[in-house]
Motif scaffolding. Sequence first.
Motif, PDB file in Angstrom:
ATOM      1  N   ASP A   1       0.835  -1.198   0.000  1.00 47.10           N
ATOM      2  CA  ASP A   1       0.000   0.000   0.000  1.00 47.10           C
ATOM      3  C   ASP A   1       0.870   1.248   0.000  1.00 47.10           C
ATOM      4  OD1 ASP A   1      -2.697   1.337   0.422  1.00 47.10           O
ATOM      5  OD2 ASP A   1      -1.554   2.103   2.132  1.00 47.10           O
ATOM      6  N   LEU A   2       0.494   2.227  -0.798  1.00 50.08           N
ATOM      7  CA  LEU A   2       1.275   3.455  -0.935  1.00 50.08           C
ATOM      8  C   LEU A   2       1.455   4.170   0.399  1.00 50.08           C
ATOM      9  CD1 LEU A   2       2.598   5.713  -2.621  1.00 50.08           C
ATOM     10  CD2 LEU A   2       0.297   6.625  -3.025  1.00 50.08           C
ATOM     11  N   ARG A   3       0.378   4.330   1.149  1.00 53.84           N
ATOM     12  CA  ARG A   3       0.476   5.037   2.436  1.00 53.84           C
ATOM     13  C   ARG A   3       1.445   4.325   3.381  1.00 53.84           C
ATOM     14  NH1 ARG A   3      -2.543   8.672   5.460  1.00 53.84           N
ATOM     15  NH2 ARG A   3      -4.097   8.796   3.789  1.00 53.84           N
ATOM     16  N   ALA A   4       1.419   3.002   3.394  1.00 52.92           N
ATOM     17  CA  ALA A   4       2.318   2.253   4.278  1.00 52.92           C
ATOM     18  C   ALA A   4       3.780   2.523   3.925  1.00 52.92           C
ATOM     19  CB  ALA A   4       2.013   0.765   4.187  1.00 52.92           C
ATOM     20  N   ILE A   5       4.073   2.620   2.629  1.00 50.73           N
ATOM     21  CA  ILE A   5       5.445   2.909   2.211  1.00 50.73           C
ATOM     22  C   ILE A   5       5.854   4.313   2.634  1.00 50.73           C
ATOM     23  CG2 ILE A   5       6.955   3.211   0.194  1.00 50.73           C
ATOM     24  CD1 ILE A   5       5.303   1.045  -1.187  1.00 50.73           C
ATOM     25  N   LEU A   6       4.963   5.272   2.424  1.00 52.53           N
ATOM     26  CA  LEU A   6       5.256   6.645   2.845  1.00 52.53           C
ATOM     27  C   LEU A   6       5.488   6.730   4.354  1.00 52.53           C
ATOM     28  CD1 LEU A   6       2.749   8.619   0.612  1.00 52.53           C
ATOM     29  CD2 LEU A   6       5.194   9.127   0.787  1.00 52.53           C
TER      30      LEU A   6
ATOM     31  N   HIS B   1       2.158  15.375   6.478  1.00 54.59           N
ATOM     32  CA  HIS B   1       0.709  15.300   6.344  1.00 54.59           C
ATOM     33  C   HIS B   1       0.425  14.504   5.067  1.00 54.59           C
ATOM     34  CE1 HIS B   1       0.096  18.386   9.487  1.00 54.59           C
ATOM     35  NE2 HIS B   1       1.235  18.883   9.002  1.00 54.59           N
ATOM     36  N   LEU B   2      -0.084  13.298   5.248  1.00 44.50           N
ATOM     37  CA  LEU B   2      -0.330  12.394   4.126  1.00 44.50           C
ATOM     38  C   LEU B   2      -1.817  12.383   3.809  1.00 44.50           C
ATOM     39  CD1 LEU B   2       1.905   9.383   5.298  1.00 44.50           C
ATOM     40  CD2 LEU B   2       2.585  11.432   4.023  1.00 44.50           C
ATOM     41  N   ASN B   3      -2.140  12.633   2.559  1.00 39.74           N
ATOM     42  CA  ASN B   3      -3.551  12.731   2.179  1.00 39.74           C
ATOM     43  C   ASN B   3      -3.775  12.067   0.825  1.00 39.74           C
ATOM     44  OD1 ASN B   3      -6.287  13.639   2.161  1.00 39.74           O
ATOM     45  ND2 ASN B   3      -5.668  15.305   0.798  1.00 39.74           N
ATOM     46  N   GLY B   4      -4.544  10.966   0.843  1.00 38.10           N
ATOM     47  CA  GLY B   4      -4.839  10.279  -0.404  1.00 38.10           C
ATOM     48  C   GLY B   4      -5.529   8.954  -0.144  1.00 38.10           C
ATOM     49  N   PRO B   5      -6.103   8.367  -1.180  1.00 34.96           N
ATOM     50  CA  PRO B   5      -6.825   7.091  -1.021  1.00 34.96           C
ATOM     51  C   PRO B   5      -5.866   5.908  -0.939  1.00 34.96           C
ATOM     52  CG  PRO B   5      -6.796   7.723  -3.322  1.00 34.96           C
ATOM     53  CD  PRO B   5      -6.142   8.852  -2.583  1.00 34.96           C
ATOM     54  N   ALA B   6      -6.426   4.757  -0.596  1.00 37.40           N
ATOM     55  CA  ALA B   6      -5.632   3.522  -0.618  1.00 37.40           C
ATOM     56  C   ALA B   6      -5.254   3.200  -2.067  1.00 37.40           C
ATOM     57  CB  ALA B   6      -6.429   2.373  -0.003  1.00 37.40           C
ATOM     58  N   VAL B   7      -3.974   2.953  -2.288  1.00 38.68           N
ATOM     59  CA  VAL B   7      -3.486   2.612  -3.622  1.00 38.68           C
ATOM     60  C   VAL B   7      -2.591   1.389  -3.504  1.00 38.68           C
ATOM     61  CG1 VAL B   7      -2.162   3.369  -5.630  1.00 38.68           C
ATOM     62  CG2 VAL B   7      -3.563   5.016  -4.377  1.00 38.68           C
ATOM     63  N   ALA B   8      -2.986   0.305  -4.155  1.00 39.60           N
ATOM     64  CA  ALA B   8      -2.188  -0.919  -4.149  1.00 39.60           C
ATOM     65  C   ALA B   8      -1.131  -0.827  -5.241  1.00 39.60           C
ATOM     66  CB  ALA B   8      -3.086  -2.140  -4.372  1.00 39.60           C
ATOM     67  N   LEU B   9       0.116  -1.062  -4.863  1.00 37.56           N
ATOM     68  CA  LEU B   9       1.234  -0.963  -5.797  1.00 37.56           C
ATOM     69  C   LEU B   9       1.806  -2.339  -6.109  1.00 37.56           C
ATOM     70  CD1 LEU B   9       3.132   2.005  -4.116  1.00 37.56           C
ATOM     71  CD2 LEU B   9       1.537   2.135  -6.049  1.00 37.56           C
ATOM     72  N   GLU B  10       2.176  -2.556  -7.355  1.00 36.06           N
ATOM     73  CA  GLU B  10       2.872  -3.769  -7.730  1.00 36.06           C
ATOM     74  C   GLU B  10       4.254  -3.764  -7.077  1.00 36.06           C
ATOM     75  OE1 GLU B  10       3.000  -3.806 -11.948  1.00 36.06           O
ATOM     76  OE2 GLU B  10       0.850  -4.210 -12.192  1.00 36.06           O
ATOM     77  N   PRO B  11       4.858  -4.953  -6.856  1.00 32.46           N
ATOM     78  CA  PRO B  11       6.144  -5.011  -6.147  1.00 32.46           C
ATOM     79  C   PRO B  11       7.226  -4.108  -6.731  1.00 32.46           C
ATOM     80  CG  PRO B  11       5.226  -7.205  -6.324  1.00 32.46           C
ATOM     81  CD  PRO B  11       4.323  -6.307  -7.121  1.00 32.46           C
ATOM     82  N   ALA B  12       7.422  -4.125  -8.051  1.00 26.76           N
ATOM     83  CA  ALA B  12       8.477  -3.309  -8.654  1.00 26.76           C
ATOM     84  C   ALA B  12       8.211  -1.821  -8.434  1.00 26.76           C
ATOM     85  CB  ALA B  12       8.588  -3.611 -10.148  1.00 26.76           C
TER      86      ALA B  12
END
Length: 215
Positions: free
Chosen positions: A83-88, A101-112
């Motif tokens: 998840d993008l937020r988890a990486i940030l 301040h993190l603001n955005g929806p859940a975004v699933a990212l491919e491994p690469a």
Amino acid sequence: MVGIFVQGHDVTENVLAARRQKSMIDELNHRVKNTLATVQSIAIQTARSHRDPSTFAQAFQARILALSHTHDLLTRTHWEGADLRAILEHETEAFGPTRFHLNGPAVALEPATALSLGMIFHELATNAGKYGALSTPHGRVLVDWGVADQTAPKLKLSWRELDGPKVTPPDTRGFGSRLIERNIRHDLAGEIDLVYGKDGLIAELMVPLDRTPAL
């Protein structure tokens, strides 16, 4: 009277299991090779920009830890994505929860994509801590993102530093900026725009989320 006994054995499950195992081993080999290539590149480029062994060791270790953080997130999902937020959050937690301040929806990212963005966020946060908004007591960073074009989804992300010192374009491009541009343009086939504003750096990036080639 002669009897013939025929014993059958269904090998379908064994064959499928063997194929799955081979596929997993091939994928693991591919990931290991890619990771080693990334580590080698980080080592070479960091050495070029750090002649002092002590500063080299510090910068190199920080970049390897950033790579390791994203690996940990991917391992939790069996390398299906992150998840993008988890990486940030992983890459910015050292500065405390109030500076970002993190603001955005859940975004699933491919491994690469997750690995490349993890390194990019690490470089941006490190730069902010040394020269940008996070180098001052009251500086902060706003990160906003969203997904555009649902037919060919693209991640649009804005990294905006506020209440920091005035920044100017560097005379020479360091490894961090080269890594960011290479990851965005080469590895992710995306775009990035860096603006050096009076309050701090602004990074606007766009990255395609689906890298599957069209049939």
